[in-house]
Design an enzyme around this catalytic site. Structure first.
Site, short mmCIF file in Angstrom:
data_model
loop_
_atom_site.label_atom_id
_atom_site.label_comp_id
_atom_site.label_asym_id
_atom_site.label_seq_id
_atom_site.Cartn_x
_atom_site.Cartn_y
_atom_site.Cartn_z
N CYS A 138 -5.02 0.39 -19.56
CA CYS A 138 -5.27 0.59 -20.99
C CYS A 138 -6.58 -0.02 -21.48
O CYS A 138 -6.95 0.18 -22.64
CB CYS A 138 -4.10 0.02 -21.80
SG CYS A 138 -2.53 0.78 -21.41
N CYS A 458 -4.05 -5.58 -23.93
CA CYS A 458 -3.35 -5.79 -22.67
C CYS A 458 -3.52 -4.55 -21.81
O CYS A 458 -3.95 -3.49 -22.29
CB CYS A 458 -1.86 -6.03 -22.94
SG CYS A 458 -1.03 -4.63 -23.71
#
Length: 474
Positions: A138, A458
């Site tokens: 991500c 994250c």
């Protein structure tokens, strides 16, 4: 500050007790931060002697759409090309000035594995302009941006375009490994007898496809399952998660209606209408959200479809330059990209705690405290994930036992945190989110009169990223 906070939560449901609790806690996270918050902020620049200033000239994204909607018939390079063309249209930067192009993506289309190159050629860039693709879950476009920063800082380039793309509407589905091995061996067979012998070994189970899963290879656990366990570990209730998700959608809707999402560029989808805005922003009610069943840990989990980011299609692009080059070309930059860090931790129990680990490191690197930061833009994978991070950041026990710190860094004040919505509402095309975070931070700094922004996210694999964004002098 208190009046700003009251305004930020005034339009949330009356039952949003969590918002008030977190806000009060964030404003008094430690005596040191409380004292610093009332003192005049230092207006020093984060520039460093002997280090080039790298600036954001502009950043754009095509609308982030729920998978299976208007982008469903396209390929990833189509979306990335549209973002690149949107950037070119907005900046009028000559294509031949761009020295390098870097894109991030997570689930690669095998036909266009170097999607940066295919998108660049499609957008009309010279075939002499190098381009490569990176992947870091991500935070893939974060990695694309910092790769560009490094190339400019090293003197290799003056102008880099970075970005990211993800098309969750169409992901690779493979034959089983047994079938793949048989087919490859069959391709090498020379005689009819050899071919028939191989074909005779094929069994019905060979035809079962391998479907991609949003899961960790090392643990075989989906991110949603990890988020559920993380929420339980930090005592984040289902109500808290639903309240936070509702806040995200409410603020995103307000930002969209107010024309604040200036990074969105319209995209004429081939054969369809022009898409001009994100389609996942859907403020609901706690009552409706409460009716949904757990999505991962059944029947007692707290993570649901309503408090999770949805599968999203989208692409983004950002124009980075050395400050000297930008000024020489007549551009007024939006922001400086300053210190950044990458972190990694246990991919099972701490999979989604990247912001907690990255935030204090990037602050210490720059000599700042939480009180110096004017806007926070954190990636919201799940409401439970983001709330667990806020609680971890505000825990002396966690800091001392897991981070090797003497004390907590403190949680960001809610009135500075994701106030134009986040990934829960705007959408999360894995490879494209980082650019959205950075350009939103730059726009918020200008709109709200701040100087420093902190972007954090994250990533799968138990990794994370944080970067400091400094408003360009107005």
């Amino acid at each position: 500050m208190t009046s700003m906070l009251s305004h930020a939560v005034r339009n949330l449901p009356a039952s949003s007790a969590w918002a008030a609790r977190l806000s009060a806690r964030s404003l008094s996270c430690s005596p040191q931060l409380q004292a610093a918050a009332v003192q005049p902020k230092s207006k020093k620049t984060l520039a460093k002697s002997g280090v080039k200033n790298i600036v954001v000239v502009e950043g754009v994204r095509i609308p982030f759409l729920q998978s299976g909607t208007s982008y469903a018939d396209l390929m990833p390079h189509d979306l990335a090309r549209a973002a690149l063309q949107g950037l070119l249209n907005r900046t009028s930067v000559p294509r031949d000035v761009v020295d390098y192009i870097v894109y991030g993506t997570v689930i690669q289309e095998v036909k266009t594995s170097n999607v940066a190159r295919e998108a660049a050629l499609g957008a009309g860039f010279s075939d002499k302009t190098p381009a490569h693709t990176v992947t870091m879950a991500c935070i893939s476009s974060n990695q694309a941006m910092t790769t560009g920063v490094g190339m400019i800082a090293a003197g290799q380039c003056d102008v880099v375009v970075a970005g990211g793309v993800e098309l969750m509407s169409d992901v690779p589905i493979r034959h089983s490994r047994k079938m793949r091995k048989t087919m490859l061996t069959l391709n090498r067979a020379k005689t009819l007898g050899q071919k028939l012998a191989l074909i005779s070994k094929i069994r019905p189970d060979y035809f079962a496809p391998e479907l991609p899963a949003v899961a960790e290879f090392s643990t075989s656990e989906t991110m949603g399952h990890s988020a559920d366990r993380l929420a339980a570990a930090f005592a984040v209730s289902r109500l808290e998660q639903d309240e936070y998700a509702l806040r995200s959608h409410t603020l995103a809707k307000r930002a969209q209606d107010g024309g604040l999402l200036q990074d969105v560029v319209p995209f004429k989808v081939p054969g369809k209408d022009t898409v001009s805005k994100d389609n996942g922003i859907r403020p609901s009610s706690l009552e409706q959200m409460g009716k949904l069943k757990p999505a991962f840990v059944k029947p007692f989990g707290t993570v649901t479809a309503a408090n999770s980011s949805f599968l999203t299609d989208g692409a983004s692009a950002i124009l980075l330059m050395s400050e000297e080059k930008a000024l020489a070309m007549g551009y007024k930059p939006k922001a400086y990209l300053r210190d950044f860090v990458y972190v990694s931790q246990d991919p099972k129990d701490q999979l989604l705690l990247g912001p907690t680990y990255a935030t204090p490191k990037v602050l210490e690197k720059a000599g700042l405290t939480m009180a110096d930061i004017d806007v926070f833009e954190f990636h919201e994978a799940f409401a439970g994930q983001i709330l667990a991070n806020l609680k971890a950041m505000d825990s002396d026990w966690f800091a001392q036992n897991y981070m090797g710190r003497k004390s907590k860094v403190g949680a960001p004040p809610l009135e500075k945190f994701n106030t134009w919505g986040g990934s829960l509402s705007l959408g999360h095309p894995f490879g494209a989110t980082g650019v959205r975070l950075v350009i939103t931070a730059a726009h918020r700094l200008k709109k709200e009169g701040g100087q420093y922004g902190l972007v954090a996210a994250c990533a799968a694999g138990g990794q994370g990223h944080a970067m400091l964004v400094e408003l360009y002098p107005q």
